[in-house]
Design an enzyme around this catalytic site. Structure first.
Site, PDB file in Angstrom:
ATOM      1  N   ASP A  62       0.497  -1.313   0.015  1.00 65.04           N
ATOM      2  CA  ASP A  62      -0.063  -0.071   0.053  1.00 65.04           C
ATOM      3  C   ASP A  62       0.814   1.050  -0.433  1.00 65.04           C
ATOM      4  O   ASP A  62       1.895   1.469   0.340  1.00 65.04           O
ATOM      5  CB  ASP A  62      -0.863   0.549   1.051  1.00 65.04           C
ATOM      6  CG  ASP A  62      -2.469  -1.321   1.068  1.00 65.04           C
ATOM      7  OD1 ASP A  62      -1.848  -1.575   0.321  1.00 65.04           O
ATOM      8  OD2 ASP A  62      -2.245  -1.382   2.429  1.00 65.04           O
ATOM      9  N   VAL A  63       0.592   2.634  -0.466  1.00 65.31           N
ATOM     10  CA  VAL A  63       0.830   4.041  -0.422  1.00 65.31           C
ATOM     11  C   VAL A  63       1.662   4.063   0.957  1.00 65.31           C
ATOM     12  O   VAL A  63       2.494   4.904   1.587  1.00 65.31           O
ATOM     13  CB  VAL A  63       0.019   5.112  -1.302  1.00 65.31           C
ATOM     14  CG1 VAL A  63       0.555   6.257  -1.147  1.00 65.31           C
ATOM     15  CG2 VAL A  63       0.203   5.064  -3.091  1.00 65.31           C
TER      16      VAL A  63
END
Length: 232
Positions: A62-63
């Site tokens: 995930d970012v």
């Protein structure tokens, strides 16, 4: 790109330490930095099949999650590593700080995950979701939160965050999945306390076991120090 550290550089692949705020690859609506762009900027030549904007990407973080990530450089490595992730032969170890103290202190969360019925951008434990299995063990308990080690058997989007939120022990700082904003502020967190700590996989050409570990970044270290000091 600032903060994109190389942990291991091999002829077949490169293992990076992905900073928070960086996406694995470009996608619709994302205008921030990406791993693919960062490696290109460092002069890496990634020659694999698939779309150019996803060149070499065999798995994603995930970012808002930092830590260790492997990118294939060659077609042979791309094929072998994609298969390894699909067949679950890669050992993925994460560390997370979750609110409260999970009971039992070690266990397995086996609960299907799918898109949240009310929110496009969120996921949830739902009856007809995809099989999702998370193994965890509490490493240290601080009262308001606990440091846990997580081994993922499956790799669903937001899996750790969704599973611990479903147990009512969301990752500290993870306001998307129900974390306490006051605790997040006390710990100085602007994202979930979740870090991809270690990857172990068979070398795509030699078959030898490769293990790479990533240290905690500054924001996660600071939050741990606050917990250890008893100030939270």
């Amino acid at each position: 790109m600032e903060g994109l550290n190389i942990l291991l550089d091999d002829d077949e692949f490169v293992v990076i330490d992905k900073p928070v705020g960086v996406a694995a690859h470009p996608s619709p609506g994302w205008v921030g930095p990406t791993v693919v762009g960062g490696l290109a900027g460092l002069g890496y030549r990634i020659s694999t099949s698939g779309s150019p904007e996803r060149a070499g990407i065999v798995h994603r973080l995930d970012v808002g999650t930092s830590g260790v990530m492997v990118v294939a450089k060659t077609e042979e490595a791309y094929t072998a590593l994609k298969r390894a992730f699909k067949e679950r032969t890669v050992d993925k170890v994460y560390h997370a700080v979750v609110q409260g103290l999970p009971d039992p202190l070690a266990g397995t969360i086996d609960a299907p995950i799918g898109r949240h019925p009310g929110h496009d951008w969120r996921f949830a434990v739902i009856e007809d979701g995809r099989d999702s299995i998370t193994h965890y063990e509490v490493l240290e308990a601080f009262g308001k939160a606990s440091l846990v080690e997580v081994h993922l058997e499956t790799g669903r989007t937001h899996q750790i965050r969704v599973h611990f939120s479903a147990l009512r022990h969301p990752c500290a700082g993870d306001l998307t999945y129900g974390a306490d904003p006051r605790l997040a502020a006390t710990l100085g967190l602007t994202r979930q306390w979740l870090h991809a700590r270690q990857l172990s996989f068979a070398h795509p050409r030699t078959g030898e076991q490769v293990t790479v570990t990533s240290e905690y970044p500054q924001d996660l270290r600071y939050a741990l120090e606050v917990l250890e000091s008893g100030q939270a």
